[in-house]
Enzyme design. Structure first.
Site, short mmCIF file in Angstrom:
data_model
loop_
_atom_site.label_atom_id
_atom_site.label_comp_id
_atom_site.label_asym_id
_atom_site.label_seq_id
_atom_site.Cartn_x
_atom_site.Cartn_y
_atom_site.Cartn_z
N SER A 1 -9.91 -0.89 7.04
CA SER A 1 -9.52 -0.38 5.28
C SER A 1 -8.69 -1.30 4.96
O SER A 1 -8.26 -1.83 4.02
CB SER A 1 -8.25 0.24 5.65
OG SER A 1 -9.15 1.41 6.04
N LYS B 1 0.96 -1.16 0.05
CA LYS B 1 0.39 0.20 -0.02
C LYS B 1 0.76 1.08 0.49
O LYS B 1 2.18 1.44 0.74
CB LYS B 1 -0.84 -0.19 1.04
CG LYS B 1 -2.02 0.87 1.61
CD LYS B 1 -2.80 0.86 2.52
CE LYS B 1 -3.80 2.32 2.65
NZ LYS B 1 -5.22 1.74 3.92
N SER C 1 -9.67 1.69 2.81
CA SER C 1 -8.36 3.19 2.60
C SER C 1 -7.58 2.02 1.37
O SER C 1 -6.48 2.12 0.56
CB SER C 1 -7.71 3.79 3.27
OG SER C 1 -6.96 2.69 4.01
#
Length: 539
Positions: free
Chosen positions: A215, A110, A191
């Site tokens: 997330s 990420k 996210s």
């Protein structure tokens, strides 16, 4: 961080034919048998000499080009590693029979996880594009040590979805809008949107996401994969763009429980750069030891009906999952009351606002070469670059956080104590103890909603099904795991299991036992809309 939560494989037998040795040909082939292979299956091929890490990396980079940068244009990968093929070649040259399970396996990170190389770490924001991070995050050091190949960075909800209440999950100023590979006009949730979509689409075997509240769990569920949110402090947060040291953690995302467990085994452990991990080495282990096909037998699992009942597809899949668990010998206690569930939102938001101002200022102080040094600088940057950064939604959470005082404020210390008490000892722990339970069960989320850049995510404050079941474990800092459990109109639906602090072994055993019998995973079809037509990959 899922901002709304605050408010509120199969691979066929090993190919008979050996892949051609040339990387160009391997890239052009990019067979789905590689794209959707497990870690163990890839290692079998590399051990047999029919595949090497460089060929694998080349094939996945080509798949990223055909599915992510063109064709369905998923926008799951924000940047690929320019050194990936050279690094893969070096790993091939050093490969031995006594290698670890992730040796030579590509991993996507990420884009809020630092890498001390030529790649940027931006949290999706144009404000952090001036210079790369000075060194690897703690978990990246662990990955490199065991020979994992860092293939690139994934797109995310900008600032991990902690900028606005009206954001569209999976959108960032740097990376654009990530799509759900099952149905392209549906949202991947956030996210860790890019990490989940990339794994689901076969762009990579495993990826790292991060969670403050939802997330990992939400994007994993909506993209039909496995996601593990570890106990707070099991995995180092050093070198990760923060929201809250009280709740943040990184975790594995994969298409199977086995692959997620293998990845967690590598990244778990103590790190002197993150004081929260002081006890991690006492608990970190080889989590693949708990991959028991009979992991459901005799387990006492409580159904939290407070986190269900609002979305019929999620409820249907939950009932099917409960029936399967009973058939495999689990003892289902239904319902189980989770105390104080409705009281978590207010203290959680207070904690996150205070933490974010403190933690982001500390993080930026260590990012040399950036023009922005403080949260106030970030707010000013967004205002100065509104056309690129604020064309769809604002930054009210940034502005609220900037108004907060130091962590010594009474409002903060009281909110933190309340949030931890109500979610942990008086919440999850109390529910487990009352019924002598091994884990708690709920729908992970409902099916993916339509992406809407105008109104943002279609998640209603206080709605537990579309808002998800991530909040109790996230606030407490306890582990949770989501597993694919079914489909609704071509969209994945998952279940989430959560439990006591350091209970990852138990949750993994239950999840693996469920997965082995549910067999719910299916590859995405890249449909243009629900009931629509597949969008082909580029040539």
């Amino acid at each position: 961080m899922k901002h709304s939560a605050v408010h509120f494989v199969v691979l066929v037998a090993v190919l008979a034919a050996m892949l051609p040795a040339g990387p160009t040909q391997a890239a052009e082939t990019a067979p789905p048998e590689i794209a959707y292979a497990s870690v163990a299956q890839l290692q079998q091929r590399m051990d047999a000499g029919t595949l090497d890490s460089r060929q694998l990396a080349q094939a996945l980079l080509e798949r990223i080009r055909r599915f992510d940068q063109s064709g369905p244009t998923l926008r799951a990968v924000i940047e690929t590693n320019p050194e990936a093929l050279d690094l893969a070649g070096a790993l091939d040259a050093k490969r031995t029979k006594t290698r670890g399970p992730l040796y030579g396996i590509p991993v996507l990170l990420k884009d809020n996880i630092d890498t001390g190389d030529r790649m940027l770490t931006t949290a999706g924001s144009l404000a952090l594009t001036d210079a790369p991070a000075p060194r690897d995050a703690g978990l990246v050091e662990r990955l490199r040590k065991v020979g994992a190949l860092i293939l690139g960075k994934t797109n995310l909800s900008e600032w991990a979805n902690f900028r606005s209440n009206h954001a569209s999950s999976g959108w960032s100023g740097r990376g654009g809008q990530t799509k759900n590979p099952y149905v392209l006009d549906r949202n991947p949730c956030g996210s860790s949107a890019g990490s989940a979509a990339a794994v689901a689409a076969g762009l990579v075997t495993v990826a790292i996401g991060s969670e403050t509240d939802g997330s990992i769990i939400c994007p994993a569920a909506m993209n039909g994969i496995v996601g593990i949110k570890p106990t707070l402090g099991l995995v180092s947060r050093s070198g990760i763009v923060p929201i809250s040291h009280s709740q943040d953690t990184a975790g594995p995302m994969a298409r199977s429980v086995a692959d997620a467990a293998a990845l967690l085994s590598v990244i778990a452990g103590s790190d002197p750069r993150d004081p929260a991990t002081a006890e991690a080495d006492k608990h970190a282990t080889d989590y693949t030891r708990f991959l028991d096909p009979n992991g459901l037998k005799g387990k006492r699992i409580g159904v939290v009906r407070q986190l269900a009942g609002a979305e019929p597809n999620a409820d249907r899949v939950l009932e099917q999952s409960i029936a399967l668990m009973k058939a495999q010998g689990a003892i289902i206690v239904d319902p189980v009351a989770l105390p104080h569930l409705a009281e978590l939102g207010k203290p959680e938001l207070t904690v996150l606002l205070y933490d974010f101002k403190h933690d982001i200022n500390a993080y930026l102080a260590g990012r040399h070469g950036l023009k922005v040094k403080t949260l106030a600088d970030l707010i000013a940057f967004n205002q100065a670059h509104a056309a690129e950064e604020m064309s769809w939604f604002g930054q009210e959470l940034f502005e609220q956080a900037e108004q907060k005082g130091p962590l010594s404020d009474k409002a903060y210390t009281e909110a933190l104590a309340e949030a931890k008490r109500l979610s942990g000892p008086q919440g999850i722990d109390a529910a487990l103890k009352a019924q002598h339970l091994d884990a708690l069960l709920a729908p992970s989320w409902g099916p993916a909603f339509v992406t809407d850049p105008v109104l943002g995510d279609h998640i209603v404050s206080g709605d537990p099904t579309v808002g998800g079941a991530s909040q109790p474990a996230a606030v407490a800092g306890y582990p949770s795991i989501t597993v694919p459990a079914g489909f609704a109109h071509g969209l994945p639906v998952g279940i989430v299991l959560f439990g006591a602090k350091w209970s990852e072994p138990t949750l993994i055993a239950i999840a693996y036992g469920f997965e082995r019998h549910a067999k719910a995973w299916q590859p995405p079809q890249f449909l243009d809309t629900v009931g629509g037509k597949p969008v082909p990959a580029a040539h």
